[in-house]
Design an enzyme around this catalytic site. Sequence first.
Site, PDB file in Angstrom:
ATOM      1  N   HIS A 242      34.873  32.627  50.377  1.00 35.83           N
ATOM      2  CA  HIS A 242      35.447  33.835  49.414  1.00 35.83           C
ATOM      3  C   HIS A 242      34.790  35.225  49.864  1.00 35.83           C
ATOM      4  O   HIS A 242      34.876  36.136  49.077  1.00 35.83           O
ATOM      5  CB  HIS A 242      35.289  33.395  47.966  1.00 35.83           C
ATOM      6  CG  HIS A 242      35.910  32.335  47.602  1.00 35.83           C
ATOM      7  ND1 HIS A 242      35.444  30.942  47.571  1.00 35.83           N
ATOM      8  CD2 HIS A 242      37.100  32.284  46.897  1.00 35.83           C
ATOM      9  CE1 HIS A 242      36.496  30.169  47.300  1.00 35.83           C
ATOM     10  NE2 HIS A 242      37.553  30.943  46.737  1.00 35.83           N
TER      11      HIS A 242
ATOM     12  N   ARG B  10      43.119  27.413  36.228  1.00 34.09           N
ATOM     13  CA  ARG B  10      43.115  29.027  36.346  1.00 34.09           C
ATOM     14  C   ARG B  10      44.368  29.303  36.952  1.00 34.09           C
ATOM     15  O   ARG B  10      44.798  28.643  37.699  1.00 34.09           O
ATOM     16  CB  ARG B  10      41.723  29.699  36.884  1.00 34.09           C
ATOM     17  CG  ARG B  10      41.701  29.463  38.471  1.00 34.09           C
ATOM     18  CD  ARG B  10      40.662  30.332  39.089  1.00 34.09           C
ATOM     19  NE  ARG B  10      40.570  31.678  38.932  1.00 34.09           N
ATOM     20  CZ  ARG B  10      40.942  32.299  39.728  1.00 34.09           C
ATOM     21  NH1 ARG B  10      41.271  31.944  41.009  1.00 34.09           N
ATOM     22  NH2 ARG B  10      40.875  33.445  39.721  1.00 34.09           N
TER      23      ARG B  10
ATOM     24  N   ASN C 225      46.028  32.288  39.309  1.00 32.77           N
ATOM     25  CA  ASN C 225      45.611  33.549  40.362  1.00 32.77           C
ATOM     26  C   ASN C 225      47.013  33.993  40.698  1.00 32.77           C
ATOM     27  O   ASN C 225      47.653  33.305  40.861  1.00 32.77           O
ATOM     28  CB  ASN C 225      44.855  32.842  41.703  1.00 32.77           C
ATOM     29  CG  ASN C 225      44.451  33.683  42.252  1.00 32.77           C
ATOM     30  OD1 ASN C 225      44.013  34.937  41.936  1.00 32.77           O
ATOM     31  ND2 ASN C 225      44.467  33.699  43.656  1.00 32.77           N
TER      32      ASN C 225
ATOM     33  N   GLU D 176      49.429  31.261  41.531  1.00 35.19           N
ATOM     34  CA  GLU D 176      49.018  29.786  42.024  1.00 35.19           C
ATOM     35  C   GLU D 176      48.318  29.272  40.711  1.00 35.19           C
ATOM     36  O   GLU D 176      47.497  30.125  40.118  1.00 35.19           O
ATOM     37  CB  GLU D 176      47.944  30.221  43.035  1.00 35.19           C
ATOM     38  CG  GLU D 176      48.676  30.646  44.215  1.00 35.19           C
ATOM     39  CD  GLU D 176      47.735  30.663  45.378  1.00 35.19           C
ATOM     40  OE1 GLU D 176      48.045  30.821  46.271  1.00 35.19           O
ATOM     41  OE2 GLU D 176      46.310  30.446  45.334  1.00 35.19           O
TER      42      GLU D 176
ATOM     43  N   TYR E  13      43.190  44.177  49.075  1.00 36.66           N
ATOM     44  CA  TYR E  13      43.052  42.670  49.306  1.00 36.66           C
ATOM     45  C   TYR E  13      44.450  41.918  49.310  1.00 36.66           C
ATOM     46  O   TYR E  13      44.770  40.930  49.731  1.00 36.66           O
ATOM     47  CB  TYR E  13      42.002  42.410  48.474  1.00 36.66           C
ATOM     48  CG  TYR E  13      41.770  40.963  48.564  1.00 36.66           C
ATOM     49  CD1 TYR E  13      41.303  40.292  49.828  1.00 36.66           C
ATOM     50  CD2 TYR E  13      41.923  39.992  47.349  1.00 36.66           C
ATOM     51  CE1 TYR E  13      41.141  38.887  49.608  1.00 36.66           C
ATOM     52  CE2 TYR E  13      41.961  38.764  47.577  1.00 36.66           C
ATOM     53  CZ  TYR E  13      41.446  37.924  48.626  1.00 36.66           C
ATOM     54  OH  TYR E  13      41.092  36.805  48.945  1.00 36.66           O
ATOM     55  N   LYS E  14      45.201  42.217  47.969  1.00 36.93           N
ATOM     56  CA  LYS E  14      46.304  41.349  47.729  1.00 36.93           C
ATOM     57  C   LYS E  14      47.494  41.828  48.438  1.00 36.93           C
ATOM     58  O   LYS E  14      48.560  41.448  48.329  1.00 36.93           O
ATOM     59  CB  LYS E  14      46.549  41.536  46.307  1.00 36.93           C
ATOM     60  CG  LYS E  14      45.681  40.667  45.332  1.00 36.93           C
ATOM     61  CD  LYS E  14      46.008  41.117  43.895  1.00 36.93           C
ATOM     62  CE  LYS E  14      45.169  40.115  43.001  1.00 36.93           C
ATOM     63  NZ  LYS E  14      45.382  38.925  42.763  1.00 36.93           N
TER      64      LYS E  14
END
Lengths: 141, 336
Positions: free
Chosen positions: B188, B218, B220, B260, B311-312
Amino acid sequence: MRPILILSEVRFKKDGLKEKELQKENGSSVELKLIDSPVDRKKIEQILKDKPLGTMLILYTGGAARKRIRRAANSAGFSHEDVRIGKMDTGTYCIFCSQCHRINRTASLEKSIICISCGQHLEPSNHYSSFQDAYLGYPIL
Amino acid sequence: MGYYGIFKITGRLDVREVIQVSRLNGFPFPFTKDQYTYSNNSVPLDPAKTITVTADYKNELELKRKLLQKHHHRCFRSLPLSMESQWEIMLLLFNELASCNPESFTFQKKGDECLFQNHLLEEEEAFVFRDVSTIALEPLDLVGRHVQEDLILMGDRHNGLFLEAGQLCFPSNWSLAFVQGMEFKSIHNPVPGIQNDGFIDKVERFISKIRPGTVWERKNWSITVTNMLDTPLETYSVWGKHRQEVTCENAGDLIHLRVEVQRLFRLPMNHDVLFTIHTYLLQLNDLIQQESWFKSFYQNIKTLPEEIAEYKGISTYRTELIRFLENHMEKERRGQ
């Protein structure tokens, strides 16, 4: 202070000695052992076998030797964090091509490279895998 | 539920409406706040299910198997020490498929003799538990061909979590080949701000304390330009260039919210961690039909810190996306 064992291939002797001096100055009990390449796992196991609990292992070796020593060290009870990689003046960095998985060599992480296998233009990152012993190279479009 | 089911019930919706309703109904919308926040938003699941079978089962399995056939080295990786946990996962997932969807799957185990039947695909797998000579693939690779999820096995060693096996067909811009064998924290490293305030250490501690038999979930999110599920780092040159094509006119067609649903499960026998990832895509044109989702999505995109947007992979077309959303807002306001 944890006892320290430095394992260095003969070609990295200079770096190993430097590390030894540095650790001595810090007051650690430190031992340097020079090893031949290719690495003989049995010999390594022999060296590691009697080391006191908590010994830190610092490696000055190439990638293949590093993997073998890591495995031997883990079998001998050393944890992942007990094994550290010394900073060697090899003049090269390994870059993992994210397109074809080829490991390329380069003199700097600052400059982009062309993968020798697939020809992809890659930007080296600081994302390092100790398993691959390489930095991830991102594709440049 | 598939759209045919809904069509039969209502009988009045036209086909486009029906498809939209279906997609929106099953979609795990990820935003709970109208502002982007950085958190470990995991919740415990009851019942403790690690996988979900949706209406897209057959299509996604077909795609998954094609990818595994063509790019096996990219989509499946394992270390030898992962075998025991792989067997445990196979048993767990075959069991779960059958017990949660008895009309579609059955699983029988007599001693070590096992028989899994997939009625949707009209296939069966007969094998002897922990006998590799009875299966043609590694256990994780085999069971992964019957579930929509990507499957990651994290070995829980005394000094951290390590990625020891994975079947990954639908990644969002990462490479299984590179992260194989890596420690959870190192994997990560590229995530912006992950080291701040010991955040990643806290997440690892959280995972290492998950109790056997419990599942945490979770969501994402990211954005995919086009509707491709398989966006690995290895083919970035193919799909990444579409990011340059987004305009405020075509954003509704091209942009897809990618969610996700990630679940973490502690294996009771081997004590390793199974990480399942179910990927869902929703076209922006469909998303904006749901007013509350549209507003929440707009606010989150608007307040996304620049380094996270980078980042995305959103930075390239963020302005166009916001303009598209604001144009839509204006049209709604005018009642068009």
